[in-house]
Design a protein around this motif. Structure first.
Motif, PDB file in Angstrom:
ATOM      1  N   VAL A  42       0.847  -1.192   0.000  1.00  0.00           N
ATOM      2  CA  VAL A  42       0.000   0.000   0.000  1.00  0.00           C
ATOM      3  C   VAL A  42       0.885   1.245   0.000  1.00  0.00           C
ATOM      4  CG1 VAL A  42      -1.677   1.357   1.318  1.00  0.00           C
ATOM      5  CG2 VAL A  42      -1.933  -1.131   1.160  1.00  0.00           C
ATOM      6  N   LEU A  43       0.602   2.151  -0.918  1.00  0.00           N
ATOM      7  CA  LEU A  43       1.304   3.426  -0.986  1.00  0.00           C
ATOM      8  C   LEU A  43       0.337   4.547  -0.647  1.00  0.00           C
ATOM      9  CD1 LEU A  43       3.838   5.124  -1.801  1.00  0.00           C
ATOM     10  CD2 LEU A  43       2.825   5.250  -4.100  1.00  0.00           C
ATOM     11  N   PHE A  44       0.645   5.300   0.404  1.00  0.00           N
ATOM     12  CA  PHE A  44      -0.121   6.499   0.741  1.00  0.00           C
ATOM     13  C   PHE A  44       0.494   7.693   0.025  1.00  0.00           C
ATOM     14  CE2 PHE A  44      -1.385   4.066   4.571  1.00  0.00           C
ATOM     15  CZ  PHE A  44      -2.753   4.305   4.544  1.00  0.00           C
ATOM     16  N   ILE A  45      -0.350   8.481  -0.651  1.00  0.00           N
ATOM     17  CA  ILE A  45       0.070   9.766  -1.210  1.00  0.00           C
ATOM     18  C   ILE A  45      -0.327  10.823  -0.185  1.00  0.00           C
ATOM     19  CG2 ILE A  45      -0.047  11.326  -3.173  1.00  0.00           C
ATOM     20  CD1 ILE A  45       0.945   8.517  -3.885  1.00  0.00           C
ATOM     21  N   THR A  46       0.645  11.399   0.491  1.00  0.00           N
ATOM     22  CA  THR A  46       0.360  12.264   1.626  1.00  0.00           C
ATOM     23  C   THR A  46       0.816  13.694   1.362  1.00  0.00           C
ATOM     24  OG1 THR A  46       2.474  11.885   2.764  1.00  0.00           O
ATOM     25  CG2 THR A  46       0.714  10.279   3.154  1.00  0.00           C
ATOM     26  N   THR A  65      -2.216  -3.986  17.530  1.00  0.00           N
ATOM     27  CA  THR A  65      -1.188  -4.540  16.648  1.00  0.00           C
ATOM     28  C   THR A  65      -1.764  -5.000  15.311  1.00  0.00           C
ATOM     29  OG1 THR A  65      -1.438  -6.722  17.694  1.00  0.00           O
ATOM     30  CG2 THR A  65       0.286  -5.256  18.563  1.00  0.00           C
ATOM     31  N   ALA A  66      -3.081  -5.083  15.214  1.00  0.00           N
ATOM     32  CA  ALA A  66      -3.703  -5.576  13.976  1.00  0.00           C
ATOM     33  C   ALA A  66      -3.333  -4.711  12.776  1.00  0.00           C
ATOM     34  CB  ALA A  66      -5.210  -5.637  14.137  1.00  0.00           C
ATOM     35  N   SER A  67      -3.243  -3.397  12.985  1.00  0.00           N
ATOM     36  CA  SER A  67      -2.962  -2.502  11.859  1.00  0.00           C
ATOM     37  C   SER A  67      -1.519  -2.578  11.385  1.00  0.00           C
ATOM     38  CB  SER A  67      -3.299  -1.057  12.244  1.00  0.00           C
ATOM     39  OG  SER A  67      -2.511  -0.645  13.349  1.00  0.00           O
ATOM     40  N   ASN A  68      -0.631  -3.157  12.205  1.00  0.00           N
ATOM     41  CA  ASN A  68       0.787  -3.205  11.846  1.00  0.00           C
ATOM     42  C   ASN A  68       1.081  -4.181  10.718  1.00  0.00           C
ATOM     43  OD1 ASN A  68       0.938  -1.603  14.127  1.00  0.00           O
ATOM     44  ND2 ASN A  68       1.860  -3.174  15.419  1.00  0.00           N
ATOM     45  N   ASP A  69       0.274  -5.218  10.613  1.00  0.00           N
ATOM     46  CA  ASP A  69       0.602  -6.338   9.733  1.00  0.00           C
ATOM     47  C   ASP A  69      -0.338  -6.472   8.543  1.00  0.00           C
ATOM     48  OD1 ASP A  69       2.665  -7.084  11.536  1.00  0.00           O
ATOM     49  OD2 ASP A  69       1.180  -8.068  12.814  1.00  0.00           O
ATOM     50  N   LEU A  70      -1.112  -5.431   8.247  1.00  0.00           N
ATOM     51  CA  LEU A  70      -2.074  -5.526   7.154  1.00  0.00           C
ATOM     52  C   LEU A  70      -1.382  -5.591   5.796  1.00  0.00           C
ATOM     53  CD1 LEU A  70      -4.721  -2.944   8.411  1.00  0.00           C
ATOM     54  CD2 LEU A  70      -5.047  -5.416   8.191  1.00  0.00           C
ATOM     55  N   ARG A 101       2.571  -4.157   3.554  1.00  0.00           N
ATOM     56  CA  ARG A 101       3.772  -3.321   3.547  1.00  0.00           C
ATOM     57  C   ARG A 101       3.318  -1.924   3.130  1.00  0.00           C
ATOM     58  NH1 ARG A 101       7.157  -6.226  -0.773  1.00  0.00           N
ATOM     59  NH2 ARG A 101       5.053  -6.682  -1.494  1.00  0.00           N
ATOM     60  N   ILE A 102       3.576  -0.944   3.971  1.00  0.00           N
ATOM     61  CA  ILE A 102       3.019   0.382   3.745  1.00  0.00           C
ATOM     62  C   ILE A 102       4.153   1.373   3.474  1.00  0.00           C
ATOM     63  CG2 ILE A 102       1.681   2.252   4.768  1.00  0.00           C
ATOM     64  CD1 ILE A 102       0.008   0.202   6.176  1.00  0.00           C
ATOM     65  N   HIS A 103       3.945   2.186   2.443  1.00  0.00           N
ATOM     66  CA  HIS A 103       4.928   3.169   2.010  1.00  0.00           C
ATOM     67  C   HIS A 103       4.243   4.534   1.930  1.00  0.00           C
ATOM     68  CE1 HIS A 103       7.148  -0.415   0.582  1.00  0.00           C
ATOM     69  NE2 HIS A 103       5.958  -0.816   0.182  1.00  0.00           N
ATOM     70  N   TYR A 104       5.064   5.578   1.911  1.00  0.00           N
ATOM     71  CA  TYR A 104       4.532   6.932   1.891  1.00  0.00           C
ATOM     72  C   TYR A 104       5.338   7.784   0.916  1.00  0.00           C
ATOM     73  CZ  TYR A 104       2.690   5.217   6.338  1.00  0.00           C
ATOM     74  OH  TYR A 104       2.085   4.456   7.292  1.00  0.00           O
ATOM     75  N   VAL A 105       4.635   8.632   0.165  1.00  0.00           N
ATOM     76  CA  VAL A 105       5.295   9.620  -0.674  1.00  0.00           C
ATOM     77  C   VAL A 105       4.430  10.876  -0.653  1.00  0.00           C
ATOM     78  CG1 VAL A 105       4.165   8.842  -2.803  1.00  0.00           C
ATOM     79  CG2 VAL A 105       6.342  10.083  -2.934  1.00  0.00           C
ATOM     80  N   ARG A 106       5.066  12.020  -0.650  1.00  0.00           N
ATOM     81  CA  ARG A 106       4.307  13.275  -0.611  1.00  0.00           C
ATOM     82  C   ARG A 106       3.938  13.733  -2.012  1.00  0.00           C
ATOM     83  NH1 ARG A 106       6.275  17.413   4.130  1.00  0.00           N
ATOM     84  NH2 ARG A 106       5.864  16.014   5.896  1.00  0.00           N
ATOM     85  N   ARG A 143       1.688  12.975   9.673  1.00  0.00           N
ATOM     86  CA  ARG A 143       2.534  12.060  10.429  1.00  0.00           C
ATOM     87  C   ARG A 143       1.708  11.028  11.200  1.00  0.00           C
ATOM     88  NH1 ARG A 143       7.651  11.993  12.908  1.00  0.00           N
ATOM     89  NH2 ARG A 143       7.818   9.936  13.888  1.00  0.00           N
ATOM     90  N   ALA A 144       0.503  11.399  11.623  1.00  0.00           N
ATOM     91  CA  ALA A 144      -0.329  10.473  12.395  1.00  0.00           C
ATOM     92  C   ALA A 144      -0.641   9.201  11.606  1.00  0.00           C
ATOM     93  CB  ALA A 144      -1.632  11.155  12.826  1.00  0.00           C
ATOM     94  N   LEU A 145      -0.725   9.298  10.286  1.00  0.00           N
ATOM     95  CA  LEU A 145      -0.953   8.107   9.471  1.00  0.00           C
ATOM     96  C   LEU A 145       0.199   7.118   9.635  1.00  0.00           C
ATOM     97  CD1 LEU A 145      -2.216   9.645   6.111  1.00  0.00           C
ATOM     98  CD2 LEU A 145      -3.537   8.210   7.644  1.00  0.00           C
ATOM     99  N   GLU A 146       1.415   7.628   9.556  1.00  0.00           N
ATOM    100  CA  GLU A 146       2.585   6.757   9.697  1.00  0.00           C
ATOM    101  C   GLU A 146       2.628   6.141  11.086  1.00  0.00           C
ATOM    102  OE1 GLU A 146       6.267   8.405   8.299  1.00  0.00           O
ATOM    103  OE2 GLU A 146       5.225   9.808   6.985  1.00  0.00           O
ATOM    104  N   ASP A 147       2.334   6.946  12.106  1.00  0.00           N
ATOM    105  CA  ASP A 147       2.365   6.426  13.474  1.00  0.00           C
ATOM    106  C   ASP A 147       1.326   5.337  13.685  1.00  0.00           C
ATOM    107  OD1 ASP A 147       4.410   8.137  14.105  1.00  0.00           O
ATOM    108  OD2 ASP A 147       3.129   9.647  15.048  1.00  0.00           O
ATOM    109  N   HIS A 148       0.162   5.494  13.067  1.00  0.00           N
ATOM    110  CA  HIS A 148      -0.913   4.524  13.305  1.00  0.00           C
ATOM    111  C   HIS A 148      -0.560   3.156  12.747  1.00  0.00           C
ATOM    112  CE1 HIS A 148      -4.891   2.931  14.008  1.00  0.00           C
ATOM    113  NE2 HIS A 148      -4.923   2.512  12.762  1.00  0.00           N
ATOM    114  N   PHE A 149       0.082   3.111  11.585  1.00  0.00           N
ATOM    115  CA  PHE A 149       0.409   1.828  10.976  1.00  0.00           C
ATOM    116  C   PHE A 149       1.803   1.329  11.370  1.00  0.00           C
ATOM    117  CE2 PHE A 149      -3.001   3.450   8.259  1.00  0.00           C
ATOM    118  CZ  PHE A 149      -3.835   2.347   8.235  1.00  0.00           C
ATOM    119  N   ASP A 150       2.391   1.984  12.360  1.00  0.00           N
ATOM    120  CA  ASP A 150       3.667   1.555  12.916  1.00  0.00           C
ATOM    121  C   ASP A 150       3.421   0.964  14.304  1.00  0.00           C
ATOM    122  OD1 ASP A 150       6.353   1.135  13.207  1.00  0.00           O
ATOM    123  OD2 ASP A 150       6.901   3.266  13.352  1.00  0.00           O
ATOM    124  N   ARG A 151       4.418   0.335  14.863  1.00  0.00           N
ATOM    125  CA  ARG A 151       4.283  -0.242  16.200  1.00  0.00           C
ATOM    126  C   ARG A 151       4.429   0.844  17.273  1.00  0.00           C
ATOM    127  NH1 ARG A 151       7.583  -5.629  17.286  1.00  0.00           N
ATOM    128  NH2 ARG A 151       6.172  -5.532  19.090  1.00  0.00           N
TER     129      ARG A 151
END
Length: 307
Positions: free
Chosen positions: A52-56, A90-95, A97-102, A61-69
């Protein structure tokens, strides 16, 4: 190729929800007890997507924190023996591989999708918009991926709406196919007037796109609202016979504005076994204006250390 990547545009400012979104991304607003964006990522994962790639944009930053441990919170819950809440966080951590680009400049949905080109490469991919939540019991994304595998090209999610509301959406002109619920898209118009709309089929926020979209977007000029519209690029592909549509007749929850957001929260809460019965009992007392009665049905707050 099987669709294994999803792009989720999340660079919007969320101005419809100010002041709540002044410091909190609108994607993180809770729908019952999960942020709206988690429902979207769960839908992608359930359809077999693992990337999953988020276009942010700024302040996301809260998006990254939520899907991190959150190791401190995990340790505190583990020490307390609260395995139920530990599993929830912890369920959201393993859904996936999550990436981010602005995105940089907010130049429209088409531009946001074009930013994903380097990550996606020459693979087909899904685009999921966070304002549309699809009920997990109505797995439209998997059906769209199957249609792409059978037919190639791009596949849109279409939904019948009252004709007087079609100007709120991209609208599709279609031809039937031999498969029920599957149509060929012959033309697309972004937010047409009722008079110029070719149908009452609205494009909602799920797309399975062929990588050919990137070449078209590169030459697409700003359209409605001065933005690069994804609809305009898809229109060119539709004229080439490369776009199909899956007609969705399931449960969709719109979180795009304050009223529809509140309706989505209520509808999902009413579906919950732990909340629905009490909420159904309480709501009529509120609607009837009996505040004294309604207070009697509100459960006391959880006084636990982590509530």
């Amino acid at each position: 190729m099987r669709v294994r990547k999803a792009v989720i545009p999340a660079a919007g400012l969320g101005t419809r929800f100010l002041p709540a979104t002044k410091a909190t991304p609108k994607e993180m607003l809770p729908v019952v007890d999960k942020p709206a964006i988690q429902y979207v990522v769960e839908e992608a994962a359930a359809a077999g997507i693992d990337d999953v790639l988020f276009i942010t944009g700024r302040s996301k930053r809260a998006l990254e924190d939520h899907f991190d441990r959150n190791l401190e919170l995990e340790a505190a819950l583990a020490e307390k023996g609260d395995q139920e809440r530990l599993a929830v966080i912890t369920a959201s951590n393993d859904l996936a591989r999550i990436h981010y680009v602005r995105q940089g400049e907010a130049l429209g949905l088409g531009h946001a999708v074009s930013v994903a080109e380097r990550h996606v490469g020459d693979e087909p991919f899904a685009v999921l918009l966070g304002d549309d939540l699809i009920d997990e019991r109505d797995d439209v994304l998997r059906g769209m991926i199957d249609a792409r595998e059978s037919l190639g090209g791009s596949v849109l999610c279409l939904m019948e709406v009252p004709r007087e509301q079609i100007s709120l959406y991209g609208c599709a002109a279609v031809e039937p196919t031999s498969t029920d619920g599957l149509v060929r898209v012959t033309d697309l118009i972004e937010k047409p007037s009722v008079a110029e709309a070719p149908s009452n089929l609205a494009v909602i926020g799920r797309y399975v796109l062929d990588p050919a979209i990137f070449g078209v977007l590169a030459r697409t000029t700003p359209g409605r609202g001065g933005e690069i519209q994804l609809t305009d690029a898809l229109r060119e592909l539709a004229h080439d016979g490369a776009v199909h549509g899956v007609i969705f007749r399931g449960r969709r929850y719109d979180t795009g504005d304050r009223l529809s957001y509140l309706q989505a929260v209520l509808r999902l809460a009413l579906e919950r076994e732990d909340l629905g019965p009490a909420l159904r009992e309480w709501l009529p007392t509120v609607l009837n204006g009996s505040q004294a009665s309604s207070n009697a049905h509100i459960s006391p707050p959880d006084q636990g250390e982590y509530s």
